[in-house]
Design a protein around this motif. Structure first.
Motif, short mmCIF file in Angstrom:
data_model
loop_
_atom_site.label_atom_id
_atom_site.label_comp_id
_atom_site.label_asym_id
_atom_site.label_seq_id
_atom_site.Cartn_x
_atom_site.Cartn_y
_atom_site.Cartn_z
N GLU A 122 8.04 -13.76 8.09
CA GLU A 122 7.35 -13.29 9.29
C GLU A 122 7.63 -14.20 10.49
N LYS A 158 5.88 -14.52 18.16
CA LYS A 158 5.11 -13.73 19.13
C LYS A 158 3.69 -14.26 19.25
N GLU A 218 7.19 -12.41 14.02
CA GLU A 218 5.77 -12.18 14.33
C GLU A 218 5.06 -13.49 14.63
#
Length: 61
Positions: free
Chosen positions: A10, A16, A13
């Motif tokens: 991940e 972000k 993500e």
């Protein structure tokens, strides 16, 4: 410094989330950098809102 725990696969993500947290931190720090009287703060907020609306209007086709 903000910390983000990256789980399996991940990475995007997590980047972000980290970006969002750091931008919020910068915004809060900028707001507390110096004191603005309430009237001047309202003027600045209005000025930013007009700037944003102008940007939104010009970006639409």
């Amino acid at each position: 410094m903000p910390k983000i725990i990256v789980k399996d696969g991940e990475l995007n993500e997590a980047l972000k989330r980290f970006s969002r947290i750091t931008s919020e931190t910068r915004r809060i720090a900028k707001r507390h950098e110096f004191y603005l009287r309430p009237g001047l703060r309202a003027k600045e907020k209005s000025k930013e809102a007009r700037k944003y609306q102008k940007k939104v209007r010009t970006s639409r086709p």
